[in-house]
Design an enzyme around this catalytic site. Structure first.
Site, PDB file in Angstrom:
ATOM      1  N   HIS A 257       3.836   1.432   2.700  1.00 63.59           N
ATOM      2  CA  HIS A 257       3.742   0.202   3.514  1.00 63.59           C
ATOM      3  C   HIS A 257       4.105  -0.972   2.604  1.00 63.59           C
ATOM      4  CE1 HIS A 257       1.094   1.777   6.884  1.00 63.59           C
ATOM      5  NE2 HIS A 257       0.680   2.593   5.942  1.00 63.59           N
TER       6      HIS A 257
ATOM      7  N   GLU B  80      -3.259  10.745   3.596  1.00 63.25           N
ATOM      8  CA  GLU B  80      -4.170  10.421   4.690  1.00 63.25           C
ATOM      9  C   GLU B  80      -4.223  11.689   5.518  1.00 63.25           C
ATOM     10  OE1 GLU B  80      -4.472   6.092   6.036  1.00 63.25           O
ATOM     11  OE2 GLU B  80      -2.357   6.566   6.176  1.00 63.25           O
TER      12      GLU B  80
ATOM     13  N   ASP C 250       0.285   5.077   0.752  1.00 58.50           N
ATOM     14  CA  ASP C 250      -0.650   6.104   1.201  1.00 58.50           C
ATOM     15  C   ASP C 250      -0.133   7.473   0.772  1.00 58.50           C
ATOM     16  OD1 ASP C 250      -2.321   4.253   2.408  1.00 58.50           O
ATOM     17  OD2 ASP C 250      -1.168   4.298   4.271  1.00 58.50           O
TER      18      ASP C 250
ATOM     19  N   GLU D 272       0.852  -1.198   0.000  1.00 59.73           N
ATOM     20  CA  GLU D 272       0.000   0.000   0.000  1.00 59.73           C
ATOM     21  C   GLU D 272       0.883   1.242   0.000  1.00 59.73           C
ATOM     22  OE1 GLU D 272      -2.677  -0.082   3.348  1.00 59.73           O
ATOM     23  OE2 GLU D 272      -3.027   2.076   3.317  1.00 59.73           O
TER      24      GLU D 272
END
Ligand code: NAG
Ligand code: NAG
Ligand code: NAG
Length: 428
Positions: free
Chosen positions: A216, A205, A202, A200
């Site tokens: 991640h 956020e 991001d 992932e």
């Protein structure tokens, strides 16, 4: 029949029950165009047609609205039932598969705007308007499902992320009904034995208080299914994915007046957010903001022992060391692992959510020792304040009643080689 009822029925049937296309809600894929840029400075961009589909878990709901190049996600909506939050995926121009993005040595831009109809002065701690990539299968997991998943991307199937979520009602077409425990305080949710993992990235956020940029990694590329406690890394050597990630949150890195209402990046106004994934393979992730015509790089860290304003393997090592966290990002693949996932193509997700596990304190609040209970499934979590919200903020019951009208707008998505989507000027 509502999917909730369908799922309740599924729970009574053999575990091999497959995932069928729902019939309760007419297909509705709001259009969302996005641009591919070449050249320099955002002067040469062409529009691609696309559309968004809401995740299969939420299929019965009234989703956000989009049209043209903007997507609005609303927090609490009332369709056939009250619904909290939402999560959507970008489909390709034909609507037949998720649109894959290989962002190695590329940059990516959304314009974003947080809008809170209730009262802008009431800081909406605990909400997260997120835009990110996950390495879910572009066919929604149909090919891997041995014919059990007959729904596919048109129905928003196949989600996975680096938390290896166990709240999906179907994984690879299989009902996640074995061991399904309904959530104590979220009537639409629950947890089954199976979880679904994948790398992932991001990009965004954030709420109006804090923001984090976080890769991640996972030891397995692509979507993989986990079972039970193996889904949530009980320690750093087990588990597939790096649940903590290597985050760059300006507030946590010591610059508390950079991002927020009326700060350098003023969250009461629109902003353009540029993320560069530099190198092939990617070795550095950089962030720029453009607001009122001014370009800002991320601020340099002021934390002792941690320098720079971008994410690299050495930044992550220094940051984890300074905060006393284990470097699970490096353990699960580091920047080269993220680059491998990106080069395989990742799917764009946009969501608006509140946090029944941890009240979003990891994004916007201090994490005093008495909050560690929220993080029992994580190896690390608890160092460095993340924003100005209080450690008792972000409880879903509060957020859902007090900020029901919250929404996030993502627009003007652009993608292309480094330097192609905007004019960086002298910003670093
Ligand atoms: C980590 O967890 C795994 C699986 O639960 C276990 O086998 C292993 O011994 C644990 N390692 C440490 C260092 O605690
Ligand atoms: C960050 O640090 C670098 C290296 O010391 C410096 O060149 C740069 O100007 C700094 N950036 C900001 C925004 O202060
Ligand atoms: C959710 O349930 C937990 C455990 O029962 C409880 O401590 C918490 O206050 C509840 N949260 C909400 C938002 O109701």
């Amino acid at each position: 029949m509502s999917p909730t009822a369908l799922f309740a029925l599924a729970a009574l049937l053999p575990a091999a029950l497959g995932q069928l296309a729902g019939t309760n809600t007419a297909e509705n894929h709001p259009s969302l165009s996005w641009q591919t840029c070449t050249g320099t400075g955002g002067n040469s961009c062409t529009s691609n047609s696309g559309s968004v589909v809401i995740d299969a878990n939420w299929r019965w709901t009234h989703e956000g609205t989009s049209g043209g190049n903007a997507l609005t996600l609303k927090f609490v909506t009332f369709g056939q039932q009250e619904n909290i939050g939402s999560r959507v995926y970008l489909l390709n121009s034909g609507g037949t598969a998720y649109q894959p993005f290989d962002f190695v040595n590329k940059e990516f831009v959304p314009l974003t705007h947080h809008s809170f109809d209730v009262d802008v002065s009431q800081l909406p701690c605990g909400l997260n308007g997120a835009l990110y990539f996950v390495q879910m299968d572009t066919d929604g997991g149909v090919a891997k499902s041995n014919g059990l998943n007959k729904a596919g991307p048109k129905y928003g199937t196949g989600y996975c992320d680096s938390q290896c979520p166990r709240d999906l009602k179907f994984i690879q077409g299989l009902a996640n009904n074995v061991g399904w425990v309904p959530s104590a305080n979220d009537s639409n949710s629950g947890t089954g034995n199976m979880g679904t993992c994948c790398p992932e990235m991001d990009i965004w956020e954030a709420n109006s208080v804090s923001t984090a940029l976080t890769p991640h990694t996972c030891t397995t590329l692509g979507q993989s299914t986990c079972t039970g406690s193996a889904c949530s890394a009980p320690n750093v050597t087990s588990g597939t994915c790096d649940q903590s990630g290597c985050d760059f949150n300006p507030y946590r890195m010591g610059v508390t007046n950079f991002f927020g209402p009326h700060e350098t990046i003023d969250t009461t106004q629109k902003m353009t957010v540029v993320t560069q994934f530099i190198g092939s393979p990617i070795t550095q992730i950089k962030r720029f903001y453009v607001q009122n015509g001014v370009v800002h790089g991320n601020p340099n860290s002021t934390i002792s022992g941690v320098s720079g304003n971008s994410i690299t393997d050495s930044f992550c090592a220094a940051q984890k060391s300074a905060f006393g966290d284990t470097n699970t990002f490096a353990q699960k693949g580091g920047m080269s692992g993220m680059s491998s996932a990106a080069s395989a193509g990742m799917v764009l997700v946009m969501s608006l959510w509140d946090d029944h596990a941890a009240d979003m304190l990891w994004l916007d609040a201090p994490l005093p020792a008495d909050q560690i209970r929220f993080f029992s499934r994580r190896d690390e979590c608890c160092t460095g304040s993340r924003g100005t919200c209080s450690s008792s903020s972000g409880q879903p019951s509060q957020v859902e009643s007090q900020s029901a009208n919250a929404q996030v707008v993502f627009s003007n998505i652009k993608f292309g080689p480094i330097g192609s989507t905007f004019n960086q000027g002298s910003a670093q």
